[in-house]
Enzyme design. Structure first.
Site, short mmCIF file in Angstrom:
data_model
loop_
_atom_site.label_atom_id
_atom_site.label_comp_id
_atom_site.label_asym_id
_atom_site.label_seq_id
_atom_site.Cartn_x
_atom_site.Cartn_y
_atom_site.Cartn_z
N CYS A 92 0.82 -1.23 0.03
CA CYS A 92 0.05 0.08 -0.06
C CYS A 92 0.88 1.33 0.03
O CYS A 92 1.70 1.40 1.03
CB CYS A 92 -0.98 -0.02 1.19
SG CYS A 92 -1.68 1.61 1.51
N CYS A 95 0.70 3.33 3.03
CA CYS A 95 1.07 2.82 4.14
C CYS A 95 2.57 3.18 4.24
O CYS A 95 3.36 3.35 5.14
CB CYS A 95 0.90 1.20 4.31
SG CYS A 95 -0.89 0.93 4.34
#
Length: 696
Positions: A92, A95
């Site tokens: 991600c 992230c």
């Protein structure tokens, strides 16, 4: 740089971790990402199958508690501490971008771990797929709170906040702790509710034999609660929070602004605390540095009697704002006579590193004249040896001055002052080595021409690269050496000026301190705090978006002053006496109760020890002499015991260096006699020819 390894750094913190929670790992503080952002994104895109390269948090390296499918339930169920868990995916992009903030948060609230812990779980790993589904994770990253002493399975409470900035998350953690009921509140968590004026008066009347700090602040301020949580691991101090609603009462105590700290001492005295800035970091640092305030989890072992270890009873009062000659000289003694002496012989990269390191020391060490003269002599001697291998005993003979060269000396008694620990095995040499390294980088900046003619001129990385090679090849703690090498690989190439070299070493030193905070090697009397602390350099600290930040310009000025020769104090340094007598031989005992008494010299008191007029020996040798010396040095290791036995039998007391010089002089004398013989023989033939012509 205290000894530590990855395994040691994954030890669990105190707390009730049931079931399979033993797999939860609590590493040291955060470390910067090793890869550029683009490479990190590419690695993440490859997925978890790419050898684990996509992981954003690593056990043993980051301050984040790394959980997995086998540990998350055991860690959060019926735990004595609350948890804040980030469920993320390593592929991600958001992230990846948020990972530095999460690591910084975990490091910032490290001292809160007994009350609330910051963790992470990677849902991109195949083994974690089922548990992420069980916790109903649909988006990344997802943040969940888990209350302490929760017995039944729960998916936790979602993070509630206007944003995910560090300060916001930290304040939300405090709100979550306050939402606990009395029955399930973490036992280590102090009361975060404000106290009344009557309670403060009771504390003044009955201090209870410990420090009580009352933080006055506004109703919306979090400073008091943050400081209270920062002091959880420390004993002999309690932090209370009070509001500024009763103006008359504040006037009685002399509180004119908030936030302010009113300190009640163990003896009953009390008054306002003056700090550089009314910030959380300043208040916490001040309270942690109070006498008898130390970490609870690092209790000191019982000290042996004086008969067993008289050194343990010695304590030398010192000024933290000063740099002590005794620390630097004791560090040199340990470095030259102990650490390097572990190598029987030096060749190749090791020998070159020794030569380079001694060169840097000889040109930049700011200590007393006899010590500087010793380093200069050693550097000149090493520079004249065209050998590819030397026994270290030959170096030791010069360091111990067995030749009795006038004016050189390095005391062999260890005497820590600014580097002394509350127990003999704490601090000491690693502390002195850091001080030595900082001093060398600062001296290189203050004296840019000092390295001219050494091959290091015009190279801002010269000192750092020499230190790097020394730590890699010689520093006794191999794990520490590996960590230092990793830091150097990451960013040392970015150093372009001498000022950047000074700041680079400072940043890495603080990174090491952060990583080792809470480790068993940490001295509870000297906790590993970000340095310089606010009391030493208030202008070095700023606050940006609620997070303590550094003013690097002020830090640079502080470092240049702190590690300058003008700040070097000779107090407690060994009395060198007659430097011509030489240093005691290796193997003498450390200074103890039976040693000669200390004779403080006072600041720069050794300037009267002027260097002698006799210059150190310069070995300008012919090719034949070099060959003879090389053969002699190479045979020293094999014949060392026989040579020492013969010397003892003959009563000569010659060192291996003395014998080498004798061989050199013998060969040189032989060559001189041969040259003279041929000279007179040729001259005699010419005279006979000339005489024959005259007679004709």
């Amino acid at each position: 740089m205290a000894a530590t390894g990855t395994a040691a750094l994954t030890a669990h913190s105190p707390g009730a971790l049931a079931g399979t929670a033993s797999r939860v790992r609590r590493p040291p503080p955060a470390r910067p990402a090793r890869l550029p952002p683009l490479l990190v994104l590419l690695a993440a895109a490859a997925g978890p199958g790419a050898g684990g390269a996509a992981r954003l948090y690593r056990a043993g390296e980051d301050a984040v508690w790394v959980l997995d499918s086998g540990s998350v339930r055991g860690a959060t169920a019926n735990s004595s501490a609350a948890w804040l868990v980030q469920f993320y995916s390593s592929w991600c992009g958001h992230c990846i971008g948020y990972a530095p903030t999460w690591r910084a948060l975990a490091g910032d609230v490290r001292d809160w771990a007994a009350a609330i812990r910051v963790a992470a779980l990677d849902c991109a790993e195949e083994k974690n797929h089922e548990v992420c589904r069980a916790y109903d994770i649909h988006f990344y990253p997802t943040f969940r709170y888990f209350k302490a002493f929760t017995k039944d399975f729960t998916i936790g409470e979602n993070f509630k906040g206007p944003d995910r900035e560090l300060q916001t998350v930290r304040q939300t953690m405090i709100d979550f702790l306050q939402n606990h009921t009395d029955g399930n509140r973490p036992p280590a968590c102090p009361s975060l509710d404000p106290i009344r004026p009557s309670d403060i008066l009771s504390l003044i009347d009955n201090p209870g034999g410990r420090y009580v700090a009352v933080l006055f602040e506004g109703n919306s301020s979090y400073v008091g609660r943050e400081v209270a949580l920062d002091l959880i691991p420390y004993e002999n101090v309690v932090v209370k929070r009070a509001l500024n609603s009763d103006r008359a009462f504040l006037g009685q105590l002399g509180v004119s602004s908030v936030p302010s700290c009113y300190l009640i001492y163990p003896n009953g005295s009390h008054g306002l605390v003056t700090v550089g800035k009314p910030l959380r970091s300043f208040f916490s640092s001040y309270l942690k540095s109070l006498p008898d305030v130390r970490k609870k989890s690092l209790s000191l072992p019982e000290k042996p009697s004086k008969e067993e270890n008289p050194e343990a009873a010695v304590w030398r009062e010192f000024d933290r704002s000063k740099l002590y000659t005794a620390d630097l000289e004791s560090g040199l003694h340990q470095l030259l006579r102990v650490e390097l002496a572990a190598h029987k012989s030096l060749a190749g990269a090791e020998l070159q590193t020794l030569k380079d390191f001694v060169t840097v020391l000889a040109k930049l060490f700011p200590g007393r004249p006899p010590v500087r003269k010793l380093l200069e002599t050693l550097q000149e001697w090493l520079a004249t040896l065209p050998l590819d291998r030397i026994p270290y005993n030959a170096v030791l003979d010069l360091v111990n001055n067995k030749m009795r060269i006038s004016g050189i000396l390095l005391a062999s008694r260890i005497k820590w002052v600014g580097c002394q620990g509350s127990w003999p095995e704490l601090r000491g040499y690693p502390c002195a080595l850091w001080k030595l390294f900082h001093t060398l980088t600062v001296q290189a900046g203050a004296h840019p021409k000092a390295l001219d003619g050494t091959g290091f001129e015009d190279d801002p990385q010269a000192v750092l690269q020499t230190i790097r090679r020394y730590v890699h090849l010689f520093f006794g703690c191999k794990e520490c050496g590996k960590h230092f090498e990793e830091m150097a690989k990451e960013s040392l190439d970015s150093v372009k000026t001498r000022d950047q070299a000074i700041l680079w070493l400072w940043k890495k030193h603080n990174l090491v301190n952060s990583r080792l905070a809470g480790h068993p090697s940490e001295d509870p009397k000297f906790p590993k705090l970000p340095w310089p602390t606010p009391d030493l350099c208030p202008d070095c600290h700023e606050e940006i978006k609620g997070l303590n930040s550094w003013n690097e310009g002020q830090v640079l000025l502080f470092l240049k002053q702190h590690y300058s020769s003008h700040n070097l104090v000779d107090m407690y340094a060994a009395d060198l006496g007659d430097a011509g007598e030489g240093a005691p031989a290796r193997g003498e005992e450390r200074e103890g109760g039976h040693a000669s008494p200390e004779q403080p010299l006072g600041e720069r008191g050794a300037e009267s020890l002027r260097p002698p007029s006799v210059q150190p020996p310069r070995l300008h040798l012919s090719e034949g002499s070099h060959q003879g010396l090389a053969a002699k040095l190479e045979s020293l290791s094999a014949a060392e015991s026989r040579a020492e036995a013969a010397a003892a039998f003959l009563g000569m007391g010659f060192s291996s260096l003395d014998m080498s010089l004798c061989v050199v002089l013998y060969v040189a004398s032989s060559l001189f006699l041969m040259v003279m013989y041929f000279f007179f023989r040729v001259r005699s033939k010419r005279w006979k020819v000339r005489h024959h012509h005259l007679s004709v």
